[in-house]
Design an enzyme around this catalytic site. Structure first.
Site, PDB file in Angstrom:
ATOM      1  N   TYR A   1      30.274-111.014  56.340  1.00 17.94           N
ATOM      2  CA  TYR A   1      30.784-110.630  55.029  1.00 17.94           C
ATOM      3  C   TYR A   1      30.577-109.145  54.726  1.00 17.94           C
ATOM      4  O   TYR A   1      30.869-108.690  53.630  1.00 17.94           O
ATOM      5  CB  TYR A   1      30.132-111.481  53.932  1.00 17.94           C
ATOM      6  CG  TYR A   1      28.616-111.381  53.875  1.00 17.94           C
ATOM      7  CD1 TYR A   1      27.987-110.455  53.052  1.00 17.94           C
ATOM      8  CD2 TYR A   1      27.821-112.217  54.650  1.00 17.94           C
ATOM      9  CE1 TYR A   1      26.606-110.364  52.993  1.00 17.94           C
ATOM     10  CE2 TYR A   1      26.433-112.136  54.602  1.00 17.94           C
ATOM     11  CZ  TYR A   1      25.835-111.209  53.774  1.00 17.94           C
ATOM     12  OH  TYR A   1      24.461-111.125  53.737  1.00 17.94           O
TER      13      TYR A   1
ATOM     14  N   ASN B   1      27.967 -88.029  43.443  1.00 12.62           N
ATOM     15  CA  ASN B   1      28.768 -89.234  43.664  1.00 12.62           C
ATOM     16  C   ASN B   1      29.068 -89.299  45.160  1.00 12.62           C
ATOM     17  O   ASN B   1      29.921 -88.575  45.658  1.00 12.62           O
ATOM     18  CB  ASN B   1      30.057 -89.182  42.846  1.00 12.62           C
ATOM     19  CG  ASN B   1      30.923 -90.416  43.060  1.00 12.62           C
ATOM     20  OD1 ASN B   1      30.557 -91.348  43.781  1.00 12.62           O
ATOM     21  ND2 ASN B   1      32.094 -90.427  42.437  1.00 12.62           N
TER      22      ASN B   1
ATOM     23  N   ALA C   1      31.780-106.346  56.832  1.00  6.01           N
ATOM     24  CA  ALA C   1      32.488-105.697  57.931  1.00  6.01           C
ATOM     25  C   ALA C   1      32.419-104.171  57.862  1.00  6.01           C
ATOM     26  O   ALA C   1      32.206-103.506  58.884  1.00  6.01           O
ATOM     27  CB  ALA C   1      33.951-106.149  57.956  1.00  6.01           C
TER      28      ALA C   1
ATOM     29  N   GLY D   1      20.345 -91.799  47.079  1.00  2.00           N
ATOM     30  CA  GLY D   1      20.397 -93.121  46.449  1.00  2.00           C
ATOM     31  C   GLY D   1      19.085 -93.533  45.833  1.00  2.00           C
ATOM     32  O   GLY D   1      18.664 -94.693  45.960  1.00  2.00           O
ATOM     33  N   SER D   2      18.442 -92.610  45.113  1.00  2.00           N
ATOM     34  CA  SER D   2      17.057 -92.837  44.702  1.00  2.00           C
ATOM     35  C   SER D   2      16.874 -93.158  43.223  1.00  2.00           C
ATOM     36  O   SER D   2      15.783 -92.994  42.678  1.00  2.00           O
ATOM     37  CB  SER D   2      16.202 -91.626  45.091  1.00  2.00           C
ATOM     38  OG  SER D   2      16.849 -90.406  44.806  1.00  2.00           O
TER      39      SER D   2
ATOM     40  N   SER E   1      20.796-100.775  58.490  1.00  2.00           N
ATOM     41  CA  SER E   1      20.747-102.211  58.212  1.00  2.00           C
ATOM     42  C   SER E   1      20.555-103.000  59.500  1.00  2.00           C
ATOM     43  O   SER E   1      20.996-102.577  60.581  1.00  2.00           O
ATOM     44  CB  SER E   1      22.047-102.654  57.530  1.00  2.00           C
ATOM     45  OG  SER E   1      22.140-104.061  57.478  1.00  2.00           O
TER      46      SER E   1
ATOM     47  N   ASN F   1      20.447 -91.976  52.461  1.00  2.00           N
ATOM     48  CA  ASN F   1      20.595 -93.303  51.871  1.00  2.00           C
ATOM     49  C   ASN F   1      21.664 -93.234  50.789  1.00  2.00           C
ATOM     50  O   ASN F   1      21.634 -92.336  49.945  1.00  2.00           O
ATOM     51  CB  ASN F   1      19.265 -93.764  51.258  1.00  2.00           C
ATOM     52  CG  ASN F   1      19.366 -95.098  50.561  1.00  2.00           C
ATOM     53  OD1 ASN F   1      19.868 -96.066  51.139  1.00  2.00           O
ATOM     54  ND2 ASN F   1      18.901 -95.168  49.327  1.00  2.00           N
TER      55      ASN F   1
END
Length: 261
Positions: free
Chosen positions: A152, A65, A154, A14-15, A143, A91
């Site tokens: 919000y 993806n 879930a 995710g960079s 997280s 990530n």
């Protein structure tokens, strides 16, 4: 303390933006050769072109993806046939927002594929080199919601908690090979993801995007949203030799947002 990752290779998910981009930049600035992963080839090309090479680094990218697990498996398997990673930063993008009443089993399965299966599969492949080399760093971007769930989010609450508990177990299994496994619990950071979530909140509550952000900042003891660079600094430290005695942890980086111990 001077952190050097010269001679190390890193694979960062995710960079193409946000905290993943910040991590990739900081690892490269610390001397590592970095391979970036994302779905946006244009962004990846641009970032790779700007990464430092003054310490002999070479940088690459993979177009993937994360939402297509079968397709992702093929690409990442091919990559590890001729490449390795000393440092793996797991990530991905986050799943869709929504509370438990808005989500059904198929959506949990999609989130599981996105957040859990990609992480475990990539780690399995990376571990082969790490165990042979008797050195490795596995860093999971998680997280603060795994400690204090956000109503919000879930899907994210649920699956990221699974990643963190898996990582804790893995740390015990690979520690004797000088491989550390740590999860970073991300708070509020100035990223596209948080802007999207805030836009949805603003629409639902009938208030401005600015009011949502101000309310968010007010909840953080340091009274601001985090800069992705700050996440990168922590990741670079955890990737270093200096952090060799830190493993199996879940480290919040949230400006003091979490109320729990």
């Amino acid at each position: 303390m001077h952190i050097t990752l010269k001679g190390k290779t890193a694979l960062v998910g995710g960079s193409s933006g946000g905290i993943g981009k910040a991590v990739a930049i900081q690892l490269a600035e610390s001397g590592a050769s970095v391979t970036l992963m994302s779905h946006s080839e244009a962004k990846l090309k641009s970032i790779v072109a700007g990464l430092p090479t003054d310490q002999g680094q070479t940088h690459h990218y993979l177009v993937v993806n994360f939402s297509d697990f079968d397709g992702y498996k093929k690409i990442i398997s091919n990559y590890f046939e001729s490449n390795s990673a000393d440092i793996l930063v797991n990530n991905t993008q986050g799943p869709a927002a929504g509370n438990t009443l808005e989500k059904q089993v198929p959506e949990y399965q999609e989130a599981f594929d996105l957040l859990f299966k990609t992480v475990v599969f990539t780690t399995e492949l990376a571990l082969k080199h790490m165990m042979k080399n008797k050195w490795g760093r596995i860093i999971n971007a998680a997280s603060v919601s795994v400690k204090e769930p956000l109503s919000y989010l879930a899907l994210s609450n649920t699956i990221r908690a699974a990643v963190v508990t898996w990582a804790k177990s893995l740390a015990s299994d690979v520690g004797e090979h000088n491989i550390t496994v740590n999860s970073i619990l991300t708070g509020y950071f100035d990223t596209d993801r948080i802007h999207q979530l805030n836009a949805k909140k603003a629409e639902q509550q009938g208030i401005s995007h600015e009011d949502v952000r101000s309310d968010m900042e007010a909840k953080v003891p340091v009274k601001r949203i985090g800069d992705p660079k700050e996440f990168g600094y922590l990741a670079a430290f955890l990737a270093s030799d200096q952090a060799g005695y830190i493993t199996g942890t879940q480290i919040p980086i949230d400006g003091g947002l979490l109320k729990s111990l």
